[in-house]
Motif scaffolding. Structure first.
Motif, PDB file in Angstrom:
ATOM      1  N   GLY A 187       0.834  -1.197   0.000  1.00 36.74           N
ATOM      2  CA  GLY A 187       0.000   0.000   0.000  1.00 36.74           C
ATOM      3  C   GLY A 187       0.866   1.243   0.000  1.00 36.74           C
ATOM      4  N   LYS A 188       0.208   2.400  -0.037  1.00 38.31           N
ATOM      5  CA  LYS A 188       0.926   3.676  -0.097  1.00 38.31           C
ATOM      6  C   LYS A 188       0.768   4.480   1.190  1.00 38.31           C
ATOM      7  N   GLY A 189      -0.209   4.118   2.026  1.00 39.92           N
ATOM      8  CA  GLY A 189      -0.444   4.844   3.265  1.00 39.92           C
ATOM      9  C   GLY A 189       0.301   4.235   4.447  1.00 39.92           C
ATOM     10  N   ASP A 190       0.195   4.902   5.589  1.00 46.28           N
ATOM     11  CA  ASP A 190       0.841   4.418   6.802  1.00 46.28           C
ATOM     12  C   ASP A 190       0.159   3.153   7.299  1.00 46.28           C
ATOM     13  N   GLU A 333       8.115 -11.320  -5.566  1.00 47.39           N
ATOM     14  CA  GLU A 333       7.728 -12.480  -6.367  1.00 47.39           C
ATOM     15  C   GLU A 333       7.922 -13.775  -5.602  1.00 47.39           C
ATOM     16  N   MET A 334       8.999 -13.866  -4.861  1.00 49.74           N
ATOM     17  CA  MET A 334       9.239 -15.057  -4.050  1.00 49.74           C
ATOM     18  C   MET A 334       8.150 -15.221  -2.999  1.00 49.74           C
ATOM     19  N   LEU A 335       7.666 -14.090  -2.491  1.00 49.92           N
ATOM     20  CA  LEU A 335       6.678 -14.130  -1.419  1.00 49.92           C
ATOM     21  C   LEU A 335       5.279 -14.432  -1.939  1.00 49.92           C
ATOM     22  N   TYR A 336       4.859 -13.720  -2.992  1.00 48.63           N
ATOM     23  CA  TYR A 336       3.465 -13.898  -3.393  1.00 48.63           C
ATOM     24  C   TYR A 336       3.210 -15.228  -4.098  1.00 48.63           C
ATOM     25  N   ARG A 337       4.271 -15.927  -4.487  1.00 51.03           N
ATOM     26  CA  ARG A 337       4.074 -17.285  -4.990  1.00 51.03           C
ATOM     27  C   ARG A 337       3.592 -18.232  -3.896  1.00 51.03           C
ATOM     28  N   HIS A 338       3.779 -17.822  -2.655  1.00 53.31           N
ATOM     29  CA  HIS A 338       3.323 -18.643  -1.532  1.00 53.31           C
ATOM     30  C   HIS A 338       1.846 -18.436  -1.203  1.00 53.31           C
ATOM     31  N   ILE A 339       1.197 -17.489  -1.874  1.00 55.78           N
ATOM     32  CA  ILE A 339      -0.203 -17.194  -1.561  1.00 55.78           C
ATOM     33  C   ILE A 339      -1.083 -18.409  -1.798  1.00 55.78           C
ATOM     34  N   ASP A 341      -3.291 -18.773  -4.164  1.00 58.49           N
ATOM     35  CA  ASP A 341      -4.604 -18.392  -4.673  1.00 58.49           C
ATOM     36  C   ASP A 341      -4.380 -17.501  -5.881  1.00 58.49           C
ATOM     37  N   GLU A 342      -4.743 -17.989  -7.053  1.00 59.54           N
ATOM     38  CA  GLU A 342      -4.445 -17.291  -8.304  1.00 59.54           C
ATOM     39  C   GLU A 342      -5.078 -15.910  -8.359  1.00 59.54           C
ATOM     40  N   GLN A 343      -6.305 -15.804  -7.887  1.00 65.56           N
ATOM     41  CA  GLN A 343      -7.016 -14.534  -7.913  1.00 65.56           C
ATOM     42  C   GLN A 343      -6.274 -13.468  -7.106  1.00 65.56           C
ATOM     43  N   THR A 344      -5.834 -13.841  -5.923  1.00 68.18           N
ATOM     44  CA  THR A 344      -5.127 -12.896  -5.055  1.00 68.18           C
ATOM     45  C   THR A 344      -3.743 -12.592  -5.603  1.00 68.18           C
ATOM     46  N   GLN A 345      -3.076 -13.584  -6.161  1.00 65.96           N
ATOM     47  CA  GLN A 345      -1.742 -13.381  -6.701  1.00 65.96           C
ATOM     48  C   GLN A 345      -1.765 -12.365  -7.840  1.00 65.96           C
ATOM     49  N   GLU A 349       0.237  -8.763  -8.079  1.00 62.98           N
ATOM     50  CA  GLU A 349       1.103  -8.423  -9.214  1.00 62.98           C
ATOM     51  C   GLU A 349       0.724  -7.059  -9.797  1.00 62.98           C
ATOM     52  N   ALA A 350      -0.562  -6.836  -9.961  1.00 65.31           N
ATOM     53  CA  ALA A 350      -1.025  -5.572 -10.536  1.00 65.31           C
ATOM     54  C   ALA A 350      -0.730  -4.398  -9.610  1.00 65.31           C
ATOM     55  N   GLN A 351      -0.973  -4.583  -8.317  1.00 64.53           N
ATOM     56  CA  GLN A 351      -0.731  -3.510  -7.354  1.00 64.53           C
ATOM     57  C   GLN A 351       0.757  -3.188  -7.243  1.00 64.53           C
ATOM     58  N   LEU A 352       1.599  -4.205  -7.233  1.00 61.98           N
ATOM     59  CA  LEU A 352       3.040  -3.982  -7.140  1.00 61.98           C
ATOM     60  C   LEU A 352       3.543  -3.196  -8.350  1.00 61.98           C
ATOM     61  N   ALA A 353       3.051  -3.543  -9.533  1.00 64.90           N
ATOM     62  CA  ALA A 353       3.452  -2.826 -10.741  1.00 64.90           C
ATOM     63  C   ALA A 353       3.037  -1.355 -10.660  1.00 64.90           C
ATOM     64  N   GLU A 354       1.835  -1.100 -10.141  1.00 69.52           N
ATOM     65  CA  GLU A 354       1.348   0.273 -10.031  1.00 69.52           C
ATOM     66  C   GLU A 354       2.170   1.078  -9.026  1.00 69.52           C
TER      67      GLU A 354
END
Length: 363
Positions: A187-190, A333-339, A341-345, A349-354
């Protein structure tokens, strides 16, 4: 409306006051309304009844990482509650909670899960950009993991700059219960994050994975407490983060071996990549021990990209800023592969790119 100041994320054992790490003072708007939570249930093994159930009285004794001073924020009338009970051993359940703010300045919600004996439950909580409608959002997740149960909690934080988020977790694990946490801060906030797990039963186990990216003037404050009460209990903590610009992070990680927790083990590690001249990083790993027959370890690596790594990238035509982005993205990438759940992953990916694109635009 004047804000109330509360002390949260307190260390179980105080350190030097001049370090300013014993706790955190947070200003919070007392006019709180229930947040919006969308619940989606899925069962892998067979059709079963909904997990949504009744009261929360049995959670009164469960302690959380933020602490009791945060309790007024989660008062009944102002908190959107999701109460779940997993009771079917044959129905492996995944519960997705999309947590958003409201149009008011302050919002709160809570999830309560009772995982009965032998059950297997995954909760995925996403805190989305829509939450920025609220100036502050507080969310609490309380879990009772009964004998031989397995609970997995995945949390993805994607709040905008305008929002302050307080995330609070409390869990009690009975005999041979297992509680796993995966948290991704993009996220971008505190963000103020409190976690407490009490390993009360023999053989109880918890695994914690946290990944964070702090940018601009963002503040990330984490208090993680693992209490070993039962014999042969185990915890493993892995924290990886990147700080850029003038971001500030505090990480308190406490492993506490109580009297009677013989033959227990605990380990915590944090790796921090510093990519800004004005970043502030504070890390305090603590091991407390009232039992002789235990094994505990902690460690941290903190630093910038070394010259050898930069030379490797430069020899391939990759400049320093791009190299930093590659290293940061690789951690996540190493971390979110552990999720799992394809939908959440895909959401991550989209949020990290943004988030990383926004940071490059500021340069």
């Amino acid at each position: 409306m004047d804000k109330n100041t509360i002390n949260i994320n307190k260390l179980p054992s105080k350190t030097w006051y001049w370090l300013h790490m014993n706790d955190t003072k947070v200003s919070w708007n007392p006019e709180i309304a229930p947040c919006k939570v969308t619940v989606e249930e899925a069962f892998e093994d067979k059709e079963t009844n909904s997990l949504i159930s009744g009261g929360v009285a049995e959670f009164a004794t469960v302690e959380s990482g933020a602490g009791r001073e945060a309790d007024p924020i989660f008062a009944d009338a102002q908190t959107e509650k999701t109460v779940l009970t997993a009771s079917d051993k044959d129905a492996k359940a995944t519960i997705r909670l999309a947590v958003d703010g409201t149009t008011v300045a302050s919002a709160a919600g809570a999830c309560y899960l009772t995982a009965e004996e032998g059950t297997d439950t995954t909760i995925i909580e996403t805190f989305t950009k829509k939450s920025a409608q609220a100036g502050s959002l507080a969310y609490r997740t309380m879990i009772q993991a009964k004998k031989d149960s397995r609970v997995r909690l995945v949390q993805v934080f994607m709040q905008d700059e305008e929002q302050t988020l307080l995330n609070d977790i409390g869990c009690v694990c009975d005999e041979n219960a297992k509680f796993d946490i995966l948290q991704i801060f993009i996220g971008k906030g505190d963000l103020y994050n409190g976690i407490r797990t009490d390993l009360k039963g023999t053989g109880a186990d918890t695994q914690v994975e946290i990944g964070y990216l702090g940018q601009k003037t963002q503040k990330i404050d984490v208090n993680l407490i693992i209490n070993h009460f039962g014999k042969k209990t185990n915890c493993e903590i892995q924290v990886d983060g990147t700080l850029k610009d003038a971001a500030e992070k505090v990480f308190r990680g406490t492993i506490d071996f109580k009297n009677g927790a013989s033959e227990s083990t605990g380990a915590e590690t944090e790796n921090v990549l510093l990519l800004g001249d004005d970043v502030i990083n504070k890390t305090i790993p603590i091991i407390l021990c009232a039992e002789e027959d235990v094994e505990g370890s902690h460690g941290a690596t903190i630093g910038e990209l070394d010259e050898e790594t930069l030379f490797y990238f430069e020899s391939r035509g990759i400049d320093k800023e791009t190299a930093e982005d590659i290293m940061t993205r690789g951690k996540f990438e190493m971390l979110y592969r552990h999720i799992g759940d394809e939908q959440t992953q895909k959401l991550v990916e989209a949020q990290l790119a943004e988030v990383m694109a926004d940071d490059r635009e500021e340069l």
